[in-house]
Write a protein that holds these residues in place. Sequence first.
Motif: not given
Length: 592
Positions: A146-147, A172, A174, A206-207, A209-210, A220, A222-223
């Motif tokens: 997880y981020p 974000y 999640a 791969s991102t 989501n981070m 990202q 938001w991160e």
Amino acid sequence: MKKLSFLILIFLSQIILAQAPANYYDGTAGLTGAALKTKLSQIISNGHIDKGYGGLYTGYETTDRDNFFEKDGTVLDMYSENPNGPDPYNYTPGQKQCGNYSQEGDCYNREHVVPQSFFGSNAPMVSDINFIRPTDGKVNGMRSNYPFGMVSKPTFTSRNGSKVGNNTTSGYSATVFEPIDTFKGDIARMVFYFVTRYESRMADFSTGNMLANNTYPSLQDWELQVLLTWAAQDPVSPEEIARNNASYNFQGNRNPYIDHPEWVQAVWGTTSSDTQAPTAPANLAVNSTTAFTATLSWAAATDNIGIASYEIYVDGILKTTVSGSVTSATVTGLVANTTYSFYIIAKDAAGNASPASNTVQGTTLMANTDTSCANEDFENIPANNNSYSTRTWTNKGINWTATDARTDEKLNNRAIVIRNGSLTGSAVPNGIGSLTVTTQLKFSGTEGTFDLFVNGVKKGAVPYASGKLTTTISDINIEGNVTVKLVNTSTSNRVALDDLSWTCYSSTLGLGETNVGAKKLTVSPNPVKNGTIQISGLEESNVRAEIYNMTGQLVQTVDKVSKTSDRIQLKNLPKGIYILKAGNQAAKFIIE
């Protein structure tokens, strides 16, 4: 003052800079943004020696020793370290390396702050000690890939307070992982290191989501905003500096954002331009009170970047501040039988303040010299489960942890059953006089005892047998904040605990209602209604009289009280219970 502060900052920056070899950062002068990030990437890529994945454990022998909190040389684990008290468990370097685990404390392993699944576990990323820390295996597994973010309603909370749950910051929603405040800056600077060191390879990762598939900003948005906030909230610590030096000695490169924390802003900008205030916290409520505390809860505020803290106001005065990741708190140091007004204000990292929440009132309970400071009935323990594991819950403002415990048995009602483990409560104010608990041996086994520790010192033993036993350990008599722990002296007996309580204590309140001397000191009328008390039974003339409330606070003095002049005019004292001490005598009275 500004000039002095500026000189101090220069001095501190020179100290930090002195940790890096001379000329290490040549070529960075005048650079900012993407250009500075690229130059730093070149610098910290040169000299990097890949010691291999297995070599990380060797590196940890020097990079991750606890020489800063307990200073005991154990493994410094961000996911189990308790900066404000005893750690829930410790690891000796080189021992209990994962391996298999089922609960916290089983073993420690290698936590990739940027998950290795993002880069396919490829070298040299997979073994780069600058962003890989030793952490408890169970919590590492719960963090998963997880981020990082802010959690208000956790689905998992580790024993040091690290959390898993849905993100609450803008952009974000999640699942994310939130470490404790002490290590948020450490986490941020490790992520900034990673996206700088490997910026030329970001397009292949791969991102999660981070990350972002670009050389700049590589994160990202938001991160990035979360990490900028954390870096500002939690400045570089001596522990980080020492680790950076040891990592450099181990693999030949450094984290530039530890040597130069100002480069975080120089590369990515700062959150200081944030002018948007958070929304007001909502649904503030008083969940429970004791004689001296009130437990509050509220719905989280929201902010475009993130909530840094909540300020709790009592009768319009700032009482305490808590982390922006929590939505409940226990206010201590209150007076018994008194009504208070509460409201809270949210703040972000830039200092923007929200409107005040709704205002609520709560009344503390009546108190006496045998006031119960804790009363745990175990009705709030986790759902019934017959496996043995670490169990955590909160009741009446106390956070409880039971190790090697199951939750499916009953004694008086629901009970916690402990095998090879212990029961520990968080710190509770107002001391401890005597402790009472009910025990019973479950299933099979032999009679035995639990050792009682108060603030880490053994204060007695609680027996258990096949029948139900209720035991009181008297005259513990410790003032101030206390942490209570019960430890099973057997490694196999399964023992149920129920209805655990203890009385408050202070050296002043411990005098009780009766006098120490031969005569009894009395107060009349009692309860007091007109602001004046008359005392009788005084053994000595011209003695000093002192009046204490039930928190042990001295609220009024009378220099001389004699047998023939025995009236005392009270000074606008609020309703409640008080102790009058005169010479070596004492008596309790109530003001209505």
